[in-house]
Design a protein around this motif. Sequence first.
Motif, PDB file in Angstrom:
ATOM      1  N   THR A  41      -4.283  11.851 -20.442  1.00 53.18           N
ATOM      2  CA  THR A  41      -5.324  12.167 -21.429  1.00 53.18           C
ATOM      3  C   THR A  41      -5.215  13.594 -21.956  1.00 53.18           C
ATOM      4  O   THR A  41      -6.082  14.039 -22.708  1.00 53.18           O
ATOM      5  CB  THR A  41      -6.732  12.001 -20.814  1.00 53.18           C
ATOM      6  OG1 THR A  41      -6.914  12.978 -19.773  1.00 53.18           O
ATOM      7  CG2 THR A  41      -6.919  10.605 -20.255  1.00 53.18           C
ATOM      8  N   ARG A  42      -4.161  14.301 -21.588  1.00 53.11           N
ATOM      9  CA  ARG A  42      -4.045  15.704 -21.934  1.00 53.11           C
ATOM     10  C   ARG A  42      -3.233  15.893 -23.216  1.00 53.11           C
ATOM     11  O   ARG A  42      -3.076  14.967 -23.999  1.00 53.11           O
ATOM     12  CB  ARG A  42      -3.438  16.480 -20.754  1.00 53.11           C
ATOM     13  CG  ARG A  42      -4.218  16.374 -19.443  1.00 53.11           C
ATOM     14  CD  ARG A  42      -5.623  16.917 -19.556  1.00 53.11           C
ATOM     15  NE  ARG A  42      -5.605  18.256 -20.155  1.00 53.11           N
ATOM     16  CZ  ARG A  42      -6.679  18.884 -20.613  1.00 53.11           C
ATOM     17  NH1 ARG A  42      -7.866  18.295 -20.554  1.00 53.11           N
ATOM     18  NH2 ARG A  42      -6.604  20.087 -21.140  1.00 53.11           N
ATOM     19  N   ARG A  68      -2.800  11.592 -28.730  1.00 56.91           N
ATOM     20  CA  ARG A  68      -3.382  12.753 -28.063  1.00 56.91           C
ATOM     21  C   ARG A  68      -3.255  13.986 -28.951  1.00 56.91           C
ATOM     22  O   ARG A  68      -2.377  14.074 -29.811  1.00 56.91           O
ATOM     23  CB  ARG A  68      -2.660  13.061 -26.746  1.00 56.91           C
ATOM     24  CG  ARG A  68      -2.953  12.101 -25.603  1.00 56.91           C
ATOM     25  CD  ARG A  68      -2.086  10.901 -25.658  1.00 56.91           C
ATOM     26  NE  ARG A  68      -2.062  10.188 -24.382  1.00 56.91           N
ATOM     27  CZ  ARG A  68      -1.448   9.015 -24.219  1.00 56.91           C
ATOM     28  NH1 ARG A  68      -0.807   8.435 -25.228  1.00 56.91           N
ATOM     29  NH2 ARG A  68      -1.471   8.422 -23.041  1.00 56.91           N
ATOM     30  N   VAL A 148     -10.961   7.302 -18.285  1.00 57.12           N
ATOM     31  CA  VAL A 148     -10.044   7.153 -19.418  1.00 57.12           C
ATOM     32  C   VAL A 148     -10.607   6.124 -20.393  1.00 57.12           C
ATOM     33  O   VAL A 148     -11.020   5.035 -19.999  1.00 57.12           O
ATOM     34  CB  VAL A 148      -8.653   6.703 -18.931  1.00 57.12           C
ATOM     35  CG1 VAL A 148      -7.769   6.334 -20.126  1.00 57.12           C
ATOM     36  CG2 VAL A 148      -7.991   7.795 -18.130  1.00 57.12           C
ATOM     37  N   THR A 186      -8.849  19.939 -25.740  1.00 57.85           N
ATOM     38  CA  THR A 186      -9.022  18.510 -25.483  1.00 57.85           C
ATOM     39  C   THR A 186     -10.012  17.864 -26.435  1.00 57.85           C
ATOM     40  O   THR A 186     -10.192  16.649 -26.424  1.00 57.85           O
ATOM     41  CB  THR A 186      -9.518  18.301 -24.029  1.00 57.85           C
ATOM     42  OG1 THR A 186      -8.655  19.024 -23.150  1.00 57.85           O
ATOM     43  CG2 THR A 186      -9.483  16.842 -23.621  1.00 57.85           C
ATOM     44  N   TYR A 199      -8.531  12.443 -28.005  1.00 54.50           N
ATOM     45  CA  TYR A 199      -7.519  11.419 -27.734  1.00 54.50           C
ATOM     46  C   TYR A 199      -8.110  10.046 -28.040  1.00 54.50           C
ATOM     47  O   TYR A 199      -9.330   9.846 -28.011  1.00 54.50           O
ATOM     48  CB  TYR A 199      -6.994  11.497 -26.293  1.00 54.50           C
ATOM     49  CG  TYR A 199      -7.954  11.068 -25.198  1.00 54.50           C
ATOM     50  CD1 TYR A 199      -8.107   9.731 -24.864  1.00 54.50           C
ATOM     51  CD2 TYR A 199      -8.676  12.008 -24.473  1.00 54.50           C
ATOM     52  CE1 TYR A 199      -8.966   9.330 -23.852  1.00 54.50           C
ATOM     53  CE2 TYR A 199      -9.538  11.629 -23.450  1.00 54.50           C
ATOM     54  CZ  TYR A 199      -9.668  10.289 -23.152  1.00 54.50           C
ATOM     55  OH  TYR A 199     -10.522   9.889 -22.156  1.00 54.50           O
ATOM     56  N   PRO A 201      -9.354   6.521 -27.472  1.00 54.44           N
ATOM     57  CA  PRO A 201      -9.810   5.729 -26.327  1.00 54.44           C
ATOM     58  C   PRO A 201      -8.919   4.515 -26.060  1.00 54.44           C
ATOM     59  O   PRO A 201      -8.904   3.993 -24.943  1.00 54.44           O
ATOM     60  CB  PRO A 201     -11.221   5.297 -26.741  1.00 54.44           C
ATOM     61  CG  PRO A 201     -11.653   6.297 -27.762  1.00 54.44           C
ATOM     62  CD  PRO A 201     -10.409   6.687 -28.502  1.00 54.44           C
ATOM     63  N   ALA A 204      -6.489   3.633 -22.996  1.00 55.96           N
ATOM     64  CA  ALA A 204      -6.939   3.018 -21.744  1.00 55.96           C
ATOM     65  C   ALA A 204      -6.576   1.539 -21.668  1.00 55.96           C
ATOM     66  O   ALA A 204      -6.522   0.982 -20.565  1.00 55.96           O
ATOM     67  CB  ALA A 204      -8.451   3.169 -21.599  1.00 55.96           C
TER      68      ALA A 204
END
Length: 284
Positions: A41-42, A68, A148, A186, A199, A201, A204
Amino acid sequence: MVEPREHQFLSLSAHGFHRVVYREWGDPENPRVVLCVHGLTRNGRDFDTLASALADSFRVLCPDMPGRGDSEWLSDPQDYVTPTYLTTLTALLAHARTRYVCWVGTSMGGLLGMLMAAQRSSPVSRFVVNDIGPALEPAALARIGSYVGLDLIFDSFDALEAHIRAVSAPFGALTGAQWEALARSTARALPDGRWKLKYDPGIAVPFRSHSAGNATLWPVWDAIKCPTLVLRGAQSDLLSRETALAMCTRGPRPQLVEFPDVGHAPMLMSEDQLRPLVAFLNAS
């Protein structure tokens, strides 16, 4: 801190092209290149401290992986999978006009590095694996899966930073300035003053379906031949000490460095974490 140069290119997934952003530090003609690939998630700004420390000796490339940071979101969330990421990174090397790289991969970036380093005629000449291994701990995957993909909006920056501190507590005792920098990179500010995570979703969707399996990457690890360094947070719940020690006895037989009072994953922002990594890269 000197600001990096920003570049972009197009890469391809199963459902079309997507724009990828990466940042470049150091002399663009330097043949010694380090590629830094972030976690699930970075984004590439996680490596600002490391890139700044390396910029006098290396050319450093730090991409935002698809979905991202400032890179484009994919039209179909099912495309957030390994083949898309490996295609993206191969296209990045072509765009950056480099044949060989020292690879620094945190979490997801480390898994992608394993797959790249294990290939015939791999571009990976040296490999730093940050808190990830061929076998992953189910409890950690469940913890990551719990946050996430949450499509959260925060009423203030303080609320955003509090969230980042909570879900990223295993990063360890970062300074206030470091937590603020991680939060800002972020998320993005909305026109109404609120903040939204930066980012998609949708990342996930395949993560949750694939993390339910028990597949391991030991055959991939065993195929890696380049000099390798494994970094581990001593309290990591994703890379167990048992797995880390096993990694040292097979495949590239790396050196293992563990950092106390850190879980998943060391953020490579402190002198004690940077020192062994920089020494390993400078040995090339």
